[in-house]
Every structure is written in structure tokens, then in C-alpha cells.
Design a protein around this motif. Sequence first.
Motif, PDB file in Angstrom:
ATOM      1  N   ASP A 118       0.733  -1.229   0.005  1.00 41.09           N
ATOM      2  CA  ASP A 118      -0.120  -0.065  -0.055  1.00 41.09           C
ATOM      3  C   ASP A 118       1.122   1.125  -0.044  1.00 41.09           C
ATOM      4  OD1 ASP A 118       0.768   0.404   2.693  1.00 41.09           O
ATOM      5  OD2 ASP A 118      -0.675  -0.620   3.500  1.00 41.09           O
ATOM      6  N   ALA A 120       1.627   3.349   2.229  1.00 42.29           N
ATOM      7  CA  ALA A 120       2.447   3.428   3.306  1.00 42.29           C
ATOM      8  C   ALA A 120       3.742   2.745   3.340  1.00 42.29           C
ATOM      9  CB  ALA A 120       1.622   3.498   4.650  1.00 42.29           C
ATOM     10  N   GLU A 121       3.372   1.758   2.902  1.00 45.59           N
ATOM     11  CA  GLU A 121       4.248   0.459   2.732  1.00 45.59           C
ATOM     12  C   GLU A 121       5.503   0.974   1.584  1.00 45.59           C
ATOM     13  OE1 GLU A 121       2.359  -3.382   4.360  1.00 45.59           O
ATOM     14  OE2 GLU A 121       1.914  -2.902   2.250  1.00 45.59           O
ATOM     15  N   ASN A 123       6.283   4.004   0.628  1.00 41.01           N
ATOM     16  CA  ASN A 123       7.108   5.088   1.334  1.00 41.01           C
ATOM     17  C   ASN A 123       7.903   4.615   2.094  1.00 41.01           C
ATOM     18  OD1 ASN A 123       5.719   7.076  -0.483  1.00 41.01           O
ATOM     19  ND2 ASN A 123       4.323   7.560   1.051  1.00 41.01           N
ATOM     20  N   ARG A 124       7.641   3.560   3.058  1.00 42.89           N
ATOM     21  CA  ARG A 124       8.620   3.287   3.967  1.00 42.89           C
ATOM     22  C   ARG A 124       9.487   2.299   3.538  1.00 42.89           C
ATOM     23  NH1 ARG A 124       7.996  -1.284   7.331  1.00 42.89           N
ATOM     24  NH2 ARG A 124       5.671  -1.616   6.720  1.00 42.89           N
ATOM     25  N   PRO A 186      -0.629   9.896  -0.473  1.00 40.90           N
ATOM     26  CA  PRO A 186      -1.738   9.102  -0.199  1.00 40.90           C
ATOM     27  C   PRO A 186      -2.957   9.538  -1.135  1.00 40.90           C
ATOM     28  CG  PRO A 186      -0.535  10.252   1.546  1.00 40.90           C
ATOM     29  CD  PRO A 186      -0.068  10.653   0.328  1.00 40.90           C
TER      30      PRO A 186
END
Length: 225
Positions: A118, A120-121, A123-124, A186
Amino acid sequence: MRWRRRLGWDPGRGTWRVAVLFMVGSLLFAIGSFPVYGMLVSASTVGLTFFVGSIAFTMAAAGQFAEAVADRRRVGPESGGGGSGGATGLAVWAGVVQLLGTLLFNLSTGDALRDNLDVAEVNRLVWAPDVYGSVAFLVASALAWTAVCGPRWCRRPDDPDWWMAALNALGSVFFMVSAVAALTLPTTGQALNLALVNSATVAGALCFLVGAWLLLPDDDRAART
């Protein structure tokens, strides 16, 4: 300064292997960022192109670090340098930081191959290692520049080491710009500026490609003809 280098087959020389691996990695990064390539192949193939390129970068960085360590042992502490100072000491530290940056690129491009992440993942796991890897390249380039010029600005157009330091520094800046622009929003699920990501990556990869070309040892046989 000789801009022309003859790409002979000389894998027994460490510098030759490092230069060729850097050229391969740079070329793959440039190809992977070229929009036409993305239209001709699948997204997974594009991702694999970047991943293989990052592996080539890591192999080259490891070889360059090993050569810097060998040079440091052979030359010994330089007068006025002391400790980690001096050109060879700075080259060792630049090699360490650059190798760390390539390992972070391995993580970033490897995770980018996963298709179930997703925003967030992404970007991380993809964006953050890319940014940190780009920061490492900037630091390594600054150390390499200092090893060539010292603490002040210098201009040596006849010195291939100066050109390599300058091109690698410029390439690192382009990679940093590309990394920042690759932040996934996002709201849209898309990169902040995909055109800037591609153009800056191509520009940075070409800078590294030319720098690696200058790293190629002169072909002694060509010099005698």
C-alpha cells in the motif's frame, strides 16, 4: 586529459572491473527510467532492470572500497592527514558510505518488485531507503571531492580524477532530486512528480556512466599504437 577509453577485455584488473560494473549499473538505471522502455516492457521488467542495476552498483562499490583500503595500506598515513585524513583515508571513507548507499538501493529496488504494497508501505520500504541511499551518495561524493581538491574549491579540467569527482557529485544531486520527487502521495497513489523522477534518474545515471568511463584504465596496447 584523455577522454577516449578503449573498452578492452581485462577482468584481471580491479579498476577495470569496478569501472565496467559502474557502467552497467548506470546504463540499466538510465534504461529503466526512459519512458519508451516503460511502454515496451512490463512494470515488473522495469523494476527488475533497476534491481539488477543496483546489484551492479553494489558489486562496483565493494570493489572500489577494497581498492581504496589496499591503497591506504600501501601508502600509509599521509603527512598532515593523520587518522582518517589524507586523500587515501578520505577515499576509504567515501567507499564505505557509497557501499552503504548501494545496499540501500538494493533494498529499495528489491521491495519495489513487490506488487502488494500500500502507499504507506511503498514510502517506508521503497521511498525511504532510496532517499537514505541518495544521501549516502551525496556524502560519498563530497568525501571524494575533498580527496581530490582538499577543503577548497578547485578546477582541474586536465585531471580525470577531478572530472570523475565532479560528475559523481552531480549524479548524486540528480539521484537525490529523483528520490525526493518519488514520494508516493496518499491522495493519488502516484509519485509526487514522475516526470522529474525519470528525468533526474536518467541525468544522474548518465553522469555516473561518464564518470565510470573515465575510471577505465588506459589500454596500454592502444597507447603503444
